[in-house]
Design an enzyme around this catalytic site. Structure first.
Site, PDB file in Angstrom:
ATOM      1  N   GLU A  22     -14.638   5.068  -0.168  1.00  0.00           N
ATOM      2  CA  GLU A  22     -13.951   3.996  -0.889  1.00  0.00           C
ATOM      3  C   GLU A  22     -14.771   2.717  -1.015  1.00  0.00           C
ATOM      4  OE1 GLU A  22     -10.011   3.371   0.604  1.00  0.00           O
ATOM      5  OE2 GLU A  22      -9.395   5.402   0.150  1.00  0.00           O
TER       6      GLU A  22
ATOM      7  N   GLU B 175      -8.548  12.386   0.984  1.00  0.00           N
ATOM      8  CA  GLU B 175      -7.483  11.665   1.688  1.00  0.00           C
ATOM      9  C   GLU B 175      -6.233  11.700   0.841  1.00  0.00           C
ATOM     10  OE1 GLU B 175      -8.012   7.614   3.025  1.00  0.00           O
ATOM     11  OE2 GLU B 175     -10.038   8.052   3.746  1.00  0.00           O
TER      12      GLU B 175
HETATM   13  C1  FCB Z   1      -7.742   4.567   2.919  1.00  0.00           C
HETATM   14  C2  FCB Z   1      -8.848   4.476   3.945  1.00  0.00           C
HETATM   15  C3  FCB Z   1      -8.470   5.032   5.286  1.00  0.00           C
HETATM   16  C4  FCB Z   1      -7.046   4.682   5.644  1.00  0.00           C
HETATM   17  C5  FCB Z   1      -6.103   5.102   4.551  1.00  0.00           C
HETATM   18  C6  FCB Z   1      -4.652   4.864   4.853  1.00  0.00           C
HETATM   19  O1  FCB Z   1      -7.897   3.550   1.973  1.00  0.00           O
HETATM   20  O2  FCB Z   1      -9.999   5.159   3.493  1.00  0.00           O
HETATM   21  O3  FCB Z   1      -9.394   4.558   6.233  1.00  0.00           O
HETATM   22  O4  FCB Z   1      -6.965   3.344   5.922  1.00  0.00           O
HETATM   23  O5  FCB Z   1      -6.443   4.406   3.385  1.00  0.00           O
END
Ligand code: FCB
Length: 464
Positions: free
Chosen positions: A175, A356
């Site tokens: 990210e 994620e």
């Molecule tokens: C993302 C991050 C991770 C965590 C999730 C909830 O943006 O990559 O580290 O904080 O959100």
């Protein structure tokens, strides 16, 4: 979960083709052991010590103590049946000052972790950078200093040399839009800078570092499979007002395009070019746009954007009243996930790994020792279902990793938000798989049975 052809799982892949089911974490959020065995400070160690930056004054000093308990965590993953585990390497654990002398004890920790994963049949996916920049490098300007591309390449070479015999899956950055915008543009995350020049330099230098790392990995790891992990989501205007519509476009350029565009198409989005151009040198875009193997997607929910007086003229507004939300207010819109996957497929044409997806919930350990997180199960059902729809419609999605394996340190929210499918009782560090962990394990088992080629499916038939 079969698709309309009746022969595949959620993955939608032809029977017999592997779909990767995994779990994700990151170093600062789980490792703890912040001041042992030679680890240097990261910008998050510093930031946490500043008054009022993190809720309850929480820090990652102990976190989930994964540094000492990783064997138990690998065993948990083995029980879940995941094929892959995505974690990040803490740059200041292996290079305490960010460059120069390596820390053998830190390198050995990841040796132990990688070996334990491989012994459990779980493929390690290594992310090189999940926000814990060595403090010593921050003091030299951090991502604002163009030299960081060289420092990052050297760090990557160290990682490649040590682990490249056993690790093949590498992501350069997690990210980049979040840590540059929040850390250098809006002052919400470490290192807490809110400055126009800092933001645009950081964006460009992260992109240069990405390209440099891809080259190092390609040259030094035989069979490397390389990607980057981007948070991508629709940015809607929070209201019908014209200024909110414009703000949504501005934010979308930073959020969705500032990294994937130069990395894939060798160009910056037109709206950002003027601000970034002063920091570009001839040949930079070619240095950034190195061929990679897959697109890593993190996705939770769409954004609803409104105009603001901050330096990008945009911020996050509330979703419309009729949009369901998680307990921390994040909109629940599985259709936006499906659309994002299809959009990615059309735009970049690379295999996609969802690295994620998940939700925070107000999890409570009940008297019987159970955490019944039905809200998370519903969220995951909705989102994996939407992924199945995207695959059925043609998106080339090859894997899904839940965020997160464990409850952990959620940045400025400290330990107040629990994202794990495994509950962590912080005072005792006891791990308790939540109901969602059982749900995830069952789903993976079912999907895997469906993916065994027909006619060869003796075990699946026996299990019904
Ligand atoms: C993302 C991050 C991770 C965590 C999730 C909830 O943006 O990559 O580290 O904080 O959100």
């Amino acid at each position: 979960m079969t698709n309309d052809r009746g022969q595949t799982g959620t993955s939608g892949q032809p029977a017999g083709v592997d779909f990767v089911w995994g779990a994700s974490t990151s170093s600062y959020q789980i490792e703890g052991a912040a001041h042992v065995e030679g680890r240097g400070d990261s910008i998050w160690d510093r930031y946490c010590r500043e008054l009022g930056k993190v809720q309850n004054g929480d820090t990652g000093d102990v976190a989930c103590d994964h540094y000492h308990r990783f064997r138990e965590d690998v065993a948990l993953m083995r029980e879940l049946g995941v094929n892959a585990y995505r974690f990040s390497i803490a740059w200041p654990r292996v290079l305490p000052r960010g460059r120069g002398a390596a820390n053998e004890a830190g390198l050995q920790f990841y040796d132990r972790l990688i070996d334990a994963l491989l012994a459990a049949g779980i493929e390690p996916w290594v992310c090189l950078y999940h926000w814990d920049l060595p403090q010593a490098l921050s003091e030299l300007g951090g991502w604002e200093n163009r030299d960081i591309a060289g420092w990052f390449a050297d760090y990557t070479a160290l990682v490649a040399r040590h682990y490249g015999d056993r690790v093949k899956r590498f992501a350069t950055f997690n990210e980049p839009c979040v840590f540059t915008l929040f850390g250098y543009g809006l002052g919400w995350h470490a290192p807490g800078i809110a400055d126009r020049a800092a933001l645009h330099k950081a964006i460009h230098h992260v992109n240069l570092s990405h390209g440099a790392a891809v080259d190092v990995l390609r040259a030094s790891v035989a069979g490397a499979s390389i990607g980057a992990i981007h948070n991508r989501q629709p940015c809607y205007a929070a209201t019908p007002a014209k200024e909110d519509a414009e703000a949504a476009l501005r934010l979308a350029a930073y959020w969705n395009d500032a990294f994937p565009y130069p990395q894939h198409f060798a160009c910056y989005p037109p709206t950002l070019l003027e601000a970034i151009e002063p920091y570009m040198e001839p040949g930079d875009l070619a240095r950034i746009a190195r061929p990679i193997d897959w697109f890593g997607l993190n996705h939770y929910s769409p954004h609803y954007i409104k105009a603001d007086s901050n330096l990008i003229g945009a911020t996050f507004g509330p979703p419309p009243d009729d949009v369901p939300r998680t307990p921390i207010g994040w909109p629940i819109v599985p259709a936006a996930f499906r659309d994002t996957l299809l959009d990615l497929h059309g735009r970049f044409g690379l295999p996609i790994y969802v690295l994620e997806n998940g939700t925070a919930s107000e999890d409570k350990l009940d008297a019987a020792g159970i955490v019944q997180d039905d809200g998370r199960i519903a969220y995951l059902q909705g989102y994996t279902g939407a992924m199945g729809e995207a695959i059925a419609a043609g998106a080339d999605v090859r894997g899904y990793f839940v965020w997160s394996l464990l409850d952990n340190f959620e940045w400025t929210a400290g330990y107040t938000q629990r994202f794990g499918i495994v509950y962590v009782d912080y005072p005792t560090q006891r791990r308790i798989p939540k109901a969602s962990a059982r749900w995830y394990a069952d789903m993976i088992g079912k999907e895997r049975r469906q993916m065994v080629p027909v006619g060869n499916n003796v075990a699946a038939a026996a299990e019904g």
